[in-house]
Motif scaffolding. Structure first.
Motif, mmCIF file in Angstrom:
data_model
loop_
_atom_site.group_PDB
_atom_site.id
_atom_site.type_symbol
_atom_site.label_atom_id
_atom_site.label_comp_id
_atom_site.label_asym_id
_atom_site.label_seq_id
_atom_site.Cartn_x
_atom_site.Cartn_y
_atom_site.Cartn_z
ATOM 1 N N LYS A 109 -55.162 -17.150 51.757
ATOM 2 C CA LYS A 109 -53.881 -18.138 52.656
ATOM 3 C C LYS A 109 -54.183 -18.174 53.724
ATOM 4 O O LYS A 109 -53.826 -18.807 54.969
ATOM 5 N N TYR A 110 -54.744 -17.207 54.991
ATOM 6 C CA TYR A 110 -54.617 -16.391 55.864
ATOM 7 C C TYR A 110 -56.245 -16.460 56.434
ATOM 8 O O TYR A 110 -57.089 -14.987 55.815
ATOM 9 N N GLY A 111 -56.391 -16.692 57.623
ATOM 10 C CA GLY A 111 -58.348 -16.859 58.002
ATOM 11 C C GLY A 111 -58.220 -15.562 58.626
ATOM 12 O O GLY A 111 -59.981 -15.070 58.109
ATOM 13 N N ARG A 112 -57.785 -15.214 59.081
ATOM 14 C CA ARG A 112 -58.102 -13.507 59.374
ATOM 15 C C ARG A 112 -57.719 -12.600 58.168
ATOM 16 O O ARG A 112 -58.436 -11.538 58.528
ATOM 17 N N VAL A 113 -56.864 -12.820 57.517
ATOM 18 C CA VAL A 113 -57.559 -11.623 56.243
ATOM 19 C C VAL A 113 -58.630 -11.968 55.514
ATOM 20 O O VAL A 113 -59.028 -10.786 55.539
ATOM 21 N N TYR A 114 -58.764 -13.242 55.477
ATOM 22 C CA TYR A 114 -60.424 -14.137 54.673
ATOM 23 C C TYR A 114 -61.423 -12.856 55.400
ATOM 24 O O TYR A 114 -62.332 -12.716 55.380
ATOM 25 N N ASP A 115 -61.711 -12.955 57.114
ATOM 26 C CA ASP A 115 -62.066 -11.947 58.192
ATOM 27 C C ASP A 115 -62.189 -10.493 57.553
ATOM 28 O O ASP A 115 -63.614 -10.196 57.707
ATOM 29 N N LEU A 116 -61.251 -9.837 57.461
ATOM 30 C CA LEU A 116 -61.195 -8.735 57.380
ATOM 31 C C LEU A 116 -61.681 -8.075 55.790
ATOM 32 O O LEU A 116 -63.260 -8.045 55.199
ATOM 33 N N LEU A 117 -61.952 -9.450 54.744
ATOM 34 C CA LEU A 117 -62.457 -9.029 53.516
ATOM 35 C C LEU A 117 -63.678 -9.600 53.677
ATOM 36 O O LEU A 117 -64.548 -9.089 53.108
ATOM 37 N N VAL A 143 -71.679 -8.258 45.096
ATOM 38 C CA VAL A 143 -70.555 -8.012 45.815
ATOM 39 C C VAL A 143 -69.096 -9.188 45.938
ATOM 40 O O VAL A 143 -69.842 -10.085 46.633
ATOM 41 N N VAL A 144 -68.216 -9.213 45.208
ATOM 42 C CA VAL A 144 -67.099 -10.059 45.312
ATOM 43 C C VAL A 144 -65.588 -9.706 46.315
ATOM 44 O O VAL A 144 -65.533 -8.965 45.318
ATOM 45 N N GLY A 145 -65.291 -9.966 46.742
ATOM 46 C CA GLY A 145 -63.743 -9.510 47.417
ATOM 47 C C GLY A 145 -62.772 -10.316 46.642
ATOM 48 O O GLY A 145 -63.540 -11.931 46.479
ATOM 49 N N TRP A 146 -61.737 -10.154 46.080
ATOM 50 C CA TRP A 146 -61.074 -11.088 45.622
ATOM 51 C C TRP A 146 -59.341 -10.818 45.549
ATOM 52 O O TRP A 146 -58.888 -11.435 45.131
ATOM 53 N N GLY A 147 -59.324 -9.885 46.082
ATOM 54 C CA GLY A 147 -57.568 -9.338 46.316
ATOM 55 C C GLY A 147 -57.643 -8.553 47.816
ATOM 56 O O GLY A 147 -58.141 -8.071 48.688
ATOM 57 N N SER A 148 -56.460 -9.249 48.211
ATOM 58 C CA SER A 148 -56.090 -8.560 49.168
ATOM 59 C C SER A 148 -54.337 -8.638 49.163
ATOM 60 O O SER A 148 -53.877 -9.391 49.341
ATOM 61 N N HIS A 149 -54.139 -7.767 49.421
ATOM 62 C CA HIS A 149 -52.618 -7.143 49.834
ATOM 63 C C HIS A 149 -52.224 -6.154 50.490
ATOM 64 O O HIS A 149 -52.305 -5.310 50.511
ATOM 65 N N PHE A 150 -51.144 -6.582 51.453
ATOM 66 C CA PHE A 150 -50.754 -5.255 52.105
ATOM 67 C C PHE A 150 -49.601 -4.514 51.352
ATOM 68 O O PHE A 150 -48.168 -5.494 50.773
#
Length: 276
Positions: free
Chosen positions: A89-97, A114-121
């Motif tokens: 949803k958010y480009g900057r979180v994609y950048d962190l992942l 490696v894959v990154g598949w999850g991101s949750h605050f």
């Protein structure tokens, strides 16, 4: 059209999936970011901490971004725990992942593909009264085998005063554990509880300064108490798996290839969101 993923699949959905729920130790013998001792510690204890990643200036900027994002989410009817699958949803979180400094640490534990598949605050506001009961991440994830880790990036300083995360050292060696549904009196952010965890090992506080991170196995017992302090405690969890891992229930659509290759083409590898 973006699919809306459930953070927590129903129990019967996971029960119907045949999964390999054994711990797979890191086989990396020449780590590039971690030391050999840290890799050995991960295999033995189930976690690595603390790992410095961002400078003070960088984490201050990330925190300002999160503050603005949280304000928008709350205005839209969400709360401090509802920013999940954020990299879609958010480009900057994609950048962190996909940040190469974070990915380098993960590669030292999972290998090159490696894959990154999850991101949750997970943002505990002061005195919010909510805890995260003892649990294993693998109980929530339709992945097999369990070659997956969670990065916990501290947005704010996290310590015992504001309810930092806690690990049960070595508990990942016991395999998948029996849990019970959490009761409403527990005020659990999630919905599972594992009882009598001290039988599996010693509790360890995951105290981190803002800009530092920890990494733990998806089979490691962990949780946190309610934040009774006057300080916020925000962290961003980033989830990674070896590319060979199979994701059921369509969760492969979340997976971004962050290193190496995905020879099966299993993970969808969505592009960076255009916003932010």
């Amino acid at each position: 059209m973006q699919r809306d993923f459930k953070m927590i699949p129903e129990g019967d959905e996971l029960d119907s999936i045949e999964r390999d729920l054994r711990f797979y130790p890191s086989e990396v013998t020449d780590p590039q970011r971690l030391s050999r001792e840290q890799v050995e510690g991960y295999n033995r204890d189930g976690y690595v901490k603390p790992v410095p990643i961002f400078s003070q200036e960088e984490i201050d900027d990330i925190r300002s971004y999160f503050d603005e994002l949280l304000e928008r989410v709350i205005a839209a009817g969400g709360d401090s725990y509802s920013i999940s699958t954020a990299h879609l949803k958010y480009g900057r979180v994609y950048d962190l992942l996909t940040d190469e400094r974070i990915v380098a640490v993960v590669k030292d534990l999972l290998g090159d593909d490696v894959v990154g598949w999850g991101s949750h605050f997970f943002c505990k506001m002061p005195h919010d009264g909510k805890s995260v009961a003892w649990h294993q991440d693998a109980s929530y994830w339709p992945l097999t085998p369990t070659r997956a880790v969670t990065v916990w990036l501290a947005i704010d300083d996290a310590d015992t005063e504001n309810a930092c995360m806690r690990f049960i050292r070595g508990s990942h060696h016991y395999g998948h554990m029996t849990y019970r549904p959490s009761s409403s009196t527990e005020h659990n952010v999630l919905n599972q509880t594992i009882d009598n965890v001290e039988q599996y090992g010693d509790p360890v506080d995951d105290e981190l300064k803002a800009g530092e991170m920890s990494v733990h196995s998806d089979l490691l017992l962990h949780g946190s108490e309610a934040n009774e302090s006057d300080r916020r405690r925000c962290g961003l969890t980033l989830r990674y798996a070896a590319a060979e891992v199979h994701a059921h229930l369509g969760w492969n659509e979340k997976g971004v290839l962050v290193s190496g290759s995905d020879p099966r083409g299993h993970w969808a590898n969505p592009p960076r969101p255009a916003n932010d």
